[in-house]
Design a protein around this motif. Structure first.
Motif, PDB file in Angstrom:
ATOM      1  N   GLN A 160      33.229  34.539  35.735  1.00 21.40           N
ATOM      2  CA  GLN A 160      32.877  33.415  36.599  1.00 21.40           C
ATOM      3  C   GLN A 160      33.999  33.111  37.584  1.00 21.40           C
ATOM      4  N   GLU A 161      35.223  33.084  37.094  1.00 18.36           N
ATOM      5  CA  GLU A 161      36.371  32.830  37.979  1.00 18.36           C
ATOM      6  C   GLU A 161      36.482  33.924  39.039  1.00 18.36           C
ATOM      7  N   ARG A 162      36.361  35.189  38.593  1.00 19.49           N
ATOM      8  CA  ARG A 162      36.510  36.332  39.494  1.00 19.49           C
ATOM      9  C   ARG A 162      35.378  36.385  40.531  1.00 19.49           C
ATOM     10  N   CYS A 163      34.149  36.189  40.085  1.00 17.92           N
ATOM     11  CA  CYS A 163      32.993  36.381  40.974  1.00 17.92           C
ATOM     12  C   CYS A 163      32.521  35.098  41.646  1.00 17.92           C
ATOM     13  N   TRP A 164      32.435  34.027  40.890  1.00 19.69           N
ATOM     14  CA  TRP A 164      31.840  32.809  41.414  1.00 19.69           C
ATOM     15  C   TRP A 164      32.838  31.948  42.180  1.00 19.69           C
ATOM     16  N   VAL A 165      34.118  32.051  41.815  1.00 22.95           N
ATOM     17  CA  VAL A 165      35.133  31.212  42.458  1.00 22.95           C
ATOM     18  C   VAL A 165      35.920  32.013  43.487  1.00 22.95           C
ATOM     19  N   ARG A 166      36.487  33.156  43.079  1.00 23.17           N
ATOM     20  CA  ARG A 166      37.317  33.951  43.998  1.00 23.17           C
ATOM     21  C   ARG A 166      36.496  34.936  44.830  1.00 23.17           C
ATOM     22  N   HIS A 167      35.244  35.132  44.501  1.00 28.12           N
ATOM     23  CA  HIS A 167      34.327  36.011  45.242  1.00 28.12           C
ATOM     24  C   HIS A 167      34.856  37.434  45.365  1.00 28.12           C
ATOM     25  N   GLU A 168      35.433  37.946  44.278  1.00 32.01           N
ATOM     26  CA  GLU A 168      35.940  39.315  44.265  1.00 32.01           C
ATOM     27  C   GLU A 168      34.824  40.332  44.043  1.00 32.01           C
ATOM     28  N   ALA A 169      33.689  39.898  43.590  1.00 30.86           N
ATOM     29  CA  ALA A 169      32.497  40.742  43.417  1.00 30.86           C
ATOM     30  C   ALA A 169      31.286  39.851  43.616  1.00 30.86           C
TER      31      ALA A 169
END
Length: 145
Positions: A31-40
């Motif tokens: 969630q942090e990686r995708c939903w917050v930082r938009h890395e994927a």
């Protein structure tokens, strides 16, 4: 694709979609990686639409037993997740950002419930699916074995 060896499951691909979305709800790092930082690409909105709109749960998850769920225990765990999300929306509305929902005091309970549902489904996959078929589906949907 081969005919499914899963007992009483007509839609294994829909099952994998539910499993993948539960995995996203169960994983704070994702969630942090995708939903917050938009890395994927992934977002809470997509997960919600997949669970609430695209999974044949309009009459409740128990209605999907035999179609994409093996048994009522899976359905009950998914219902718990859906009920927690409904309560989240009732309290905060549907306008918060993904990060906003993740910051609520209710969010850890959603993660915990999603983990329980995800693990229950994976355990049933181990019980009921032929290993080659399970691995083929898990690989296609990028679900860790």
């Amino acid at each position: 694709m081969k005919v499914s060896t899963m007992p009483n499951i007509r839609f294994p691909d829909m099952r994998m979609n539910v499993l993948g979305n539960l995995e996203a709800l169960a994983d704070r790092e994702h969630q942090e990686r995708c939903w917050v930082r938009h890395e994927a690409y992934d977002c809470f909105d997509e997960v919600i639409h997949a669970l609430f709109d695209d999974s044949s749960f309009e009459d409740g998850p128990r209605s999907a037993v035999g179609a994409l769920l093996f048994e009522e225990g899976e359905a009950d765990r998914i219902k718990t997740v859906m009920d927690l999300i409904d309560a989240l929306f009732a309290k905060y509305g549907k306008k918060l950002s993904d990060k906003g929902y993740m910051a609520t005091p209710e969010w850890p309970a959603i993660i915990a419930a999603a983990k329980q549902a995800f693990e229950a489904m994976k355990q049933n996959d181990l019980r009921f699916m032929a290993p080659g078929e399970r691995q083929e589906l898990y690989d296609r949907y990028k679900i860790p074995s």
